[in-house]
Design an enzyme around this catalytic site. Structure first.
Site: not given
Length: 457
Positions: A81, A84
């Site tokens: 994450h 990202e």
């Protein structure tokens, strides 16, 4: 394992020891309910799938990477994450502002999301602006620089995101339920990571995760809309030339295997005490994995139990008794495991009654099954929601990528509808007896402590 009735992708072409020495293209389908779907495997093992829909004036373009939070070790929690976020912060060619402004200047949109098993970066633009979207999105995924300053900036953003999530009990209860079922297995951890894992994470750790995990054989590029497949492939190859994804010949990575199955925890009750106005509860159990042949029957069962306003749980708990504003059932499926659960949000004083009614309905369906009328309605809901969900380029792009990345095939629309139609009453009732008869875990977020639910274990 490939589901019955679905052919494996044929690749063909001449291969070296590592993979094909040239791009290999196949037409997968010319779907009467959609457009022509083609698939090209580049020499690097990266795959490109497109669905040409000439009636559209837009194109959705996505880059899907077969890595998610379940691929992290404990100390890496949140790395996928975190990455990202960072890939939008700049490349050797573009700053963060240039990435966002170039797409917004043509009225397009970009975004990304991380799940437990994959990460997706996508853009939606007018068809004439597809070359720009391909160049920008391939650049940010393949060639991000991950500056130290950006790592620190996004660390603060992610910690705020984690804090915001903690302030949303309706979201938090789903994570609590996953932990009740999976414990410390990666499927039971937060996708975002925690303050304890994100705070000490270094740029070097993230960079290592990036370069090890974002390999060409792990990546699927999908696009749907008014496009030409050969042109998309050419633009992708141009955009990736000279980047870390422009690699030696290799074969595409297989989709994540379904075995060995994830070990789940014994049924448990987890309570997160919070002074909330509404209590949030989830009652459920381990479900079935993604390629289990019973997944079509599960979709029907879910629709009947809590999949809409006509479902048993909605009618009993909300419509007839007014005990909850929101009540529904859901199924989550992974490569080697799954969840089936019922969620309800209600006043704290009504939790016991809601749980009693939910358990009674689950026991009733497990013992007695559903009716022919409910079977027909559940099948109609499954087919309708699937077909109506294909009315935009984004959903069609996602279908291409998920078929390739998660199943190793693309099931034609007509075949999927046929598989739903083939579900029998015995199929659903047999699954209900198995699934709903399993020991149930309970997750609660609200003004309680665990002792309040000791009798329900």
């Amino acid at each position: 394992m490939v589901p019955s009735g679905v052919a494996r992708h044929a690749t063909g072409g001449t291969r070296s020891a590592g993979g094909s020495t040239r791009a290999v293209t196949r037409t997968l389908s010319d779907d009467p309910l959609g457009g022509t779907v083609r698939r090209t495997v580049l020499p690097s093992g990266l795959r490109v799938l497109t669905e040409a829909i000439p009636a559209m004036r837009s194109v959705s373009f996505g880059i899907w990477v077969a890595v998610g939070s379940r691929d992290e070790t404990g100390p890496q929690g949140g790395a996928a994450h975190f990455l990202e976020h960072l890939l939008f912060k700049g490349t050797r060619k573009r700053s963060a502002l240039e990435i966002s402004s170039s797409i917004e200047a043509v009225g397009g949109e970009t975004n990304a999301f991380t799940t437990k098993e994959y990460t997706c970066y996508y853009a939606r633009v007018l068809d004439e602006d597809l070359p720009l979207a391909i160049d920008v999105m391939c650049d940010l995924v393949a060639d991000s620089v991950l500056n130290d300053a950006d790592v620190e900036t996004e660390r603060g953003v992610i910690l705020e995101e984690i804090a915001m999530h903690d302030d949303e009990p309706g979201d938090e209860v789903h994570d609590l339920f996953a932990r009740a079922v999976y414990g410390d297995h990666p499927l039971g951890r937060l996708i975002s990571g925690t303050e304890e894992t994100v705070t000490p994470m270094t740029r070097r750790q993230i960079q290592s995760f990036y370069r090890r995990r974002y390999a060409a054989p792990q990546i699927v590029i999908a696009a749907a809309g008014n496009l030409d497949h050969a042109a998309v492939v050419k633009l992708v190859r141009q955009a990736l030339r000279g980047t870390p994804l422009d690699t030696d010949p290799a074969v595409p990575a297989p989709y994540r295997p379904a075995s060995p199955a994830v070990r789940t925890k014994p049924a448990a009750t987890l309570v997160e005490p919070k002074e909330t106005e509404q209590a949030h509860v989830i009652l459920g159990c381990p479900g079935i994995d993604r390629i289990d042949e019973r997944r079509f029957a599960l979709g029907v069962l879910n629709n009947v139990l809590g999949g809409g306003m006509s479902s048993r749980l909605f009618q009993e708990i909300r419509e007839q008794r007014g005990l909850a504003y929101s009540v529904y059932s859901y199924a989550s499926q992974y490569a080697d495991s799954g969840l089936f659960a019922v969620y309800a949000g209600c006043a704290p004083g009504k939790v016991d009654e809601v749980l009693e009614l939910t358990r009674a309905e689950l026991h009733r369906v497990a013992a007695e099954g559903i009716t022919e009328a409910e079977l027909a309605r559940g099948k109609g809901m499954s087919k309708g929601s699937f077909v109506l969900g294909l009315e935009d380029t984004g959903s069609r792009m996602s279908r291409l990528a998920k078929g390739e990345l998660l199943y190793g095939n693309l099931m034609p629309v007509d075949e999927l509808l046929r598989r739903v139609d083939a579900v029998t009453l015995d199929d659903v009732n047999g699954l209900a007896a198995d699934l709903l008869g399993r020991p149930m875990s309970l997750a609660v977020v609200g003004p309680f402590d665990e002792s309040a639910f000791a009798a329900s274990r």
